[in-house]
Enzyme design. Structure first.
Site, PDB file in Angstrom:
ATOM      1  N   TYR A  24       0.666  -1.082   0.091  1.00  0.00           N
ATOM      2  CA  TYR A  24       0.098  -0.226  -0.047  1.00  0.00           C
ATOM      3  C   TYR A  24       0.815   1.174  -0.039  1.00  0.00           C
ATOM      4  O   TYR A  24       0.100   2.411   0.092  1.00  0.00           O
ATOM      5  CB  TYR A  24      -0.980   0.208   1.134  1.00  0.00           C
ATOM      6  CG  TYR A  24      -1.867  -1.087   1.225  1.00  0.00           C
ATOM      7  CD1 TYR A  24      -2.972  -1.241   0.102  1.00  0.00           C
ATOM      8  CD2 TYR A  24      -2.138  -1.902   2.033  1.00  0.00           C
ATOM      9  CE1 TYR A  24      -3.805  -2.207   0.027  1.00  0.00           C
ATOM     10  CE2 TYR A  24      -3.140  -3.206   1.957  1.00  0.00           C
ATOM     11  CZ  TYR A  24      -3.737  -3.133   0.777  1.00  0.00           C
ATOM     12  OH  TYR A  24      -4.668  -4.334   1.051  1.00  0.00           O
ATOM     13  N   HIS A 103      -8.352   1.725  -6.069  1.00  0.00           N
ATOM     14  CA  HIS A 103      -7.480   0.793  -5.197  1.00  0.00           C
ATOM     15  C   HIS A 103      -6.193   0.955  -5.500  1.00  0.00           C
ATOM     16  O   HIS A 103      -5.612   1.129  -6.528  1.00  0.00           O
ATOM     17  CB  HIS A 103      -7.964  -0.781  -5.541  1.00  0.00           C
ATOM     18  CG  HIS A 103      -9.256  -0.971  -5.461  1.00  0.00           C
ATOM     19  ND1 HIS A 103      -9.963  -1.317  -4.196  1.00  0.00           N
ATOM     20  CD2 HIS A 103     -10.537  -1.323  -6.220  1.00  0.00           C
ATOM     21  CE1 HIS A 103     -11.219  -1.659  -4.461  1.00  0.00           C
ATOM     22  NE2 HIS A 103     -11.545  -1.522  -5.568  1.00  0.00           N
TER      23      HIS A 103
HETATM   24  C1  DQA Z   1      -7.549  -1.941  -1.411  1.00  0.00           C
HETATM   25  C2  DQA Z   1      -7.622  -3.261  -1.967  1.00  0.00           C
HETATM   26  C3  DQA Z   1      -8.701  -4.190  -0.943  1.00  0.00           C
HETATM   27  O1  DQA Z   1      -8.845  -5.471  -1.473  1.00  0.00           O
HETATM   28  C4  DQA Z   1      -8.146  -4.252   0.321  1.00  0.00           C
HETATM   29  O2  DQA Z   1      -9.010  -4.989   1.175  1.00  0.00           O
HETATM   30  C5  DQA Z   1      -8.044  -2.804   0.853  1.00  0.00           C
HETATM   31  C6  DQA Z   1      -7.500  -1.917   0.135  1.00  0.00           C
HETATM   32  C7  DQA Z   1      -6.532  -1.114  -2.080  1.00  0.00           C
HETATM   33  O3  DQA Z   1      -6.553   0.135  -1.896  1.00  0.00           O
HETATM   34  O4  DQA Z   1      -5.736  -1.719  -2.763  1.00  0.00           O
HETATM   35  O5  DQA Z   1      -8.196  -2.669   2.264  1.00  0.00           O
HETATM   36  O6  DQA Z   1      -8.853  -1.329  -1.648  1.00  0.00           O
END
Ligand code: DQA
Length: 151
Positions: A24, A103
């Site tokens: 992330y 995402h």
């Molecule tokens: C997310 C991807 C989702 O699968 C995950 O549960 C998240 C973050 C992303 O920003 O990549 O919490 O939304």
């Protein structure tokens, strides 16, 4: 182009910067929000930014701010993959305005349960896998969709 864009972040996104940086990134949510705010400002668009770990709270926020927003940028976190309640709420309040699902990670390169978004059919478009710049790209998309008046 006055008005505001709603930026909504779901569960665990308040942990950005600490949470699995390899997936992330190292930026905090506050830093990302600030960049989005600065992008919108020259267009005279304010930013309403909210984060919650709770499905119902996200729906309350969407119902409060969505109907009068110029556009909505949403990272629903894991709710993307199974929340029909959030989907229905977004279909309702997102009508007639650009809605971009963001995402940070490329969900299609990860576990199979992340490959499906129940929100995808009710959003204008999706940005996935481009890290925090996905939020900026979403803001740019919202601006140009508002300008075109096509969303
Ligand atoms: C997310 C991807 C989702 O699968 C995950 O549960 C998240 C973050 C992303 O920003 O990549 O919490 O939304």
């Amino acid at each position: 182009m006055p008005g505001y864009v709603l930026l909504l972040n779901g569960p665990s996104l308040n942990r950005l910067g600490e949470r699995d940086p390899a997936v992330y990134g190292t930026e905090t949510l506050a830093e990302i929000v600030e960049r989005v705010r600065r992008l919108l400002a020259p267009h005279d668009i304010d930013l309403v930014d909210k984060q919650s770990n709770h499905e119902g709270v996200l729906m309350d926020i969407l119902q409060q701010y969505g109907p009068t927003a110029r556009g909505i940028i949403i990272n629903p976190g894991a709710f993307a993959h199974y929340s029909y309640a959030l989907r229905d709420c977004l279909e309702d309040v997102g009508a007639r305005r650009p809605v971009i699902e963001v995402h940070l990670s490329n969900v299609y390169r990860r576990e199979p349960f992340r490959h499906h978004s129940v929100l995808a059919p009710v959003v204008t478009g999706q940005i996935t896998g481009l890290g925090s710049r996905g939020y900026e790209l979403a803001a740019q998309a919202v601006i140009s969709l508002i300008q075109e008046g096509t969303a």
